[in-house]
Design a protein around this motif. Structure first.
Motif, PDB file in Angstrom:
ATOM      1  N   CYS A 182     -25.229  40.895 -21.914  1.00  0.00           N
ATOM      2  CA  CYS A 182     -24.103  41.174 -22.810  1.00  0.00           C
ATOM      3  C   CYS A 182     -22.817  41.269 -22.002  1.00  0.00           C
ATOM      4  CB  CYS A 182     -24.332  42.469 -23.590  1.00  0.00           C
ATOM      5  SG  CYS A 182     -24.244  43.939 -22.578  1.00  0.00           S
ATOM      6  N   SER A 183     -21.694  41.247 -22.701  1.00  0.00           N
ATOM      7  CA  SER A 183     -20.387  41.410 -22.066  1.00  0.00           C
ATOM      8  C   SER A 183     -19.597  42.466 -22.826  1.00  0.00           C
ATOM      9  CB  SER A 183     -19.616  40.085 -22.077  1.00  0.00           C
ATOM     10  OG  SER A 183     -18.248  40.324 -21.748  1.00  0.00           O
TER      11      SER A 183
ATOM     12  N   LYS B 153     -16.597  43.061 -22.207  1.00  0.00           N
ATOM     13  CA  LYS B 153     -15.247  42.497 -22.336  1.00  0.00           C
ATOM     14  C   LYS B 153     -15.108  41.639 -23.594  1.00  0.00           C
ATOM     15  CE  LYS B 153     -11.674  40.629 -19.400  1.00  0.00           C
ATOM     16  NZ  LYS B 153     -11.381  40.153 -18.043  1.00  0.00           N
ATOM     17  N   THR B 154     -16.085  40.747 -23.802  1.00  0.00           N
ATOM     18  CA  THR B 154     -16.016  39.866 -24.977  1.00  0.00           C
ATOM     19  C   THR B 154     -16.798  40.452 -26.157  1.00  0.00           C
ATOM     20  OG1 THR B 154     -18.003  38.645 -24.340  1.00  0.00           O
ATOM     21  CG2 THR B 154     -15.910  37.836 -23.475  1.00  0.00           C
ATOM     22  N   LYS B 155     -17.566  41.490 -25.884  1.00  0.00           N
ATOM     23  CA  LYS B 155     -18.436  42.176 -26.858  1.00  0.00           C
ATOM     24  C   LYS B 155     -19.651  41.332 -27.265  1.00  0.00           C
ATOM     25  CE  LYS B 155     -14.769  45.131 -28.454  1.00  0.00           C
ATOM     26  NZ  LYS B 155     -13.537  44.358 -28.258  1.00  0.00           N
ATOM     27  N   ASP B 156     -19.842  40.201 -26.597  1.00  0.00           N
ATOM     28  CA  ASP B 156     -21.032  39.385 -26.873  1.00  0.00           C
ATOM     29  C   ASP B 156     -22.292  40.173 -26.534  1.00  0.00           C
ATOM     30  OD1 ASP B 156     -19.690  37.162 -27.709  1.00  0.00           O
ATOM     31  OD2 ASP B 156     -19.704  36.164 -25.749  1.00  0.00           O
TER      32      ASP B 156
END
Ligand SMILES: Nc1nc2c(ncn2[C@@H]2O[C@H](COP(=O)(O)OP(=O)(O)OP(=O)(O)O)[C@@H](O)[C@H]2O)c(=O)[nH]1
Length: 109
Positions: free
Chosen positions: A75-76, A78-81
């Motif tokens: 997950c990220s 930063k990008t919320k992925d």
């Protein structure tokens, strides 16, 4: 139905993104400034091969298998992925009951 409360512990190396992950999930924000959550660090440096590379997904999956984790996700903050999916998996694991086994106090993801 009454809400079920579970304690979630996030463990990781310093500055690996624990605070950002929690902030992305709980406040839907990405912290602009890095502030270490630990007030005092005692650090001893050692250089192994002179480079530090991000781990690859296959290395992450191998580590998850080695430590007997219930799952592995990327997950990220930063990008919320993938952030929501991480916490959904954690919630499912926390609610999971183990039949025929003694109660375990902790699941690893
Ligand atoms: N590009 C990117 N950077 C991230 C991500 N998550 C965290 N970071 C960066 O990684 C650094 C450390 O993030 P923190 O969440 O504060 O790390 P921590 O693990 O809580 O740090 P300690 O409290 O010192 O253990 C910061 O500079 C963040 O901006 C991410 O998903 N993507």
């Amino acid at each position: 139905m009454a809400a079920i409360r579970k304690k979630l512990v996030i463990v990781g190396d310093g500055a690996c993104g624990k605070t950002c992950l929690l902030t992305a999930f709980s406040k839907d924000q990405f912290p602009k400034v890095y502030v270490s959550t630990v007030f005092k660090n005692y650090v001893a440096g050692i250089e192994v091969d002179g480079t530090q590379k991000p781990i690859r997904p296959d290395q992450g999956r191998d580590m998850a298998n080695t430590i007997g984790a219930l799952g592995y996700m990327e997950c990220s903050a930063k990008t919320k992925d993938g952030v929501r999916e991480v916490f959904e998996m954690a919630t499912r694991a926390a609610l999971q009951t183990r039949r025929g086994k003694e109660k375990s106090g902790c699941f690893i993801l």
